[in-house]
Design an enzyme around this catalytic site. Structure first.
Site: not given
Length: 177
Positions: A143, A156
């Site tokens: 990501s 995350y």
């Protein structure tokens, strides 16, 4: 079982989102796709979609927090298929977006378990199958938040930057293989 499909792919998180779309596209590239996910119904829908397009897939119902199940997975695939040509490590969880100091520790740990530790265990379990392939490829889905940290995305972002480092180290360890 393989129906003239020479290449075998395993995609985690194949029941929805990016994983679902990758599974459908990889199947069109003449791969037998192993659809890995924790919920059977979404995997069945992807399986049916692939089948309706004359593709071949197999459902692998496994929760990535089941580390012992991951450890057994490589041997189970070896018994039936002997190799793995493509591994796409896509599954991930976001967790609650909140200040790190407010995040529930068990939720933080769950994000790390799914996004990082499960991928480490998958590599351990599946590496021998990848080495049985003539041209194995592994894709780690990360990501932008890994390198561009944003407030409230703590668990995350941390899991994804660690995943990227895991991928780089594993690549270095396998350069000559």
């Amino acid at each position: 079982m393989i129906k003239n499909r020479k290449n075998i792919a395993l995609i985690t998180g194949a029941g929805s989102g990016i994983g679902k779309e990758l599974a459908i596209q990889v199947s069109k590239m003449n791969y037998h796709v192993l659809l890995l996910g924790r919920a059977v119904k979404p995997l069945e829908k992807v399986h049916d979609s692939i089948k309706s397009d004359k593709g071949v897939s197999t459902i692998v119902n496994l929760d990535l927090k089941d580390f012992e199940g991951i450890d057994r997975l490589g041997f189970q695939i070896f018994k039936k298929l002997k190799k793995l040509d493509l591994l796409i490590l896509n599954a991930g969880v976001l967790g609650t977006l909140s200040p790190l100091s407010h995040q529930d520790p068990s939720e933080f740990e769950e994000v790390i378990k799914v996004n990082l530790i499960a991928n480490f265990r998958l590599i351990r379990s599946l590496e021998p199958l990848l080495k049985n392939s003539d041209k194995a490829k592994v894709i780690f889905i990360s990501s932008g938040s890994a390198k561009n940290p944003k407030a409230y995305w703590g668990a995350y972002s941390i899991s994804k930057i660690a995943l990227e480092q895991l991928a780089k180290i594993w690549k270095e360890e396998n350069k000559s293989n």
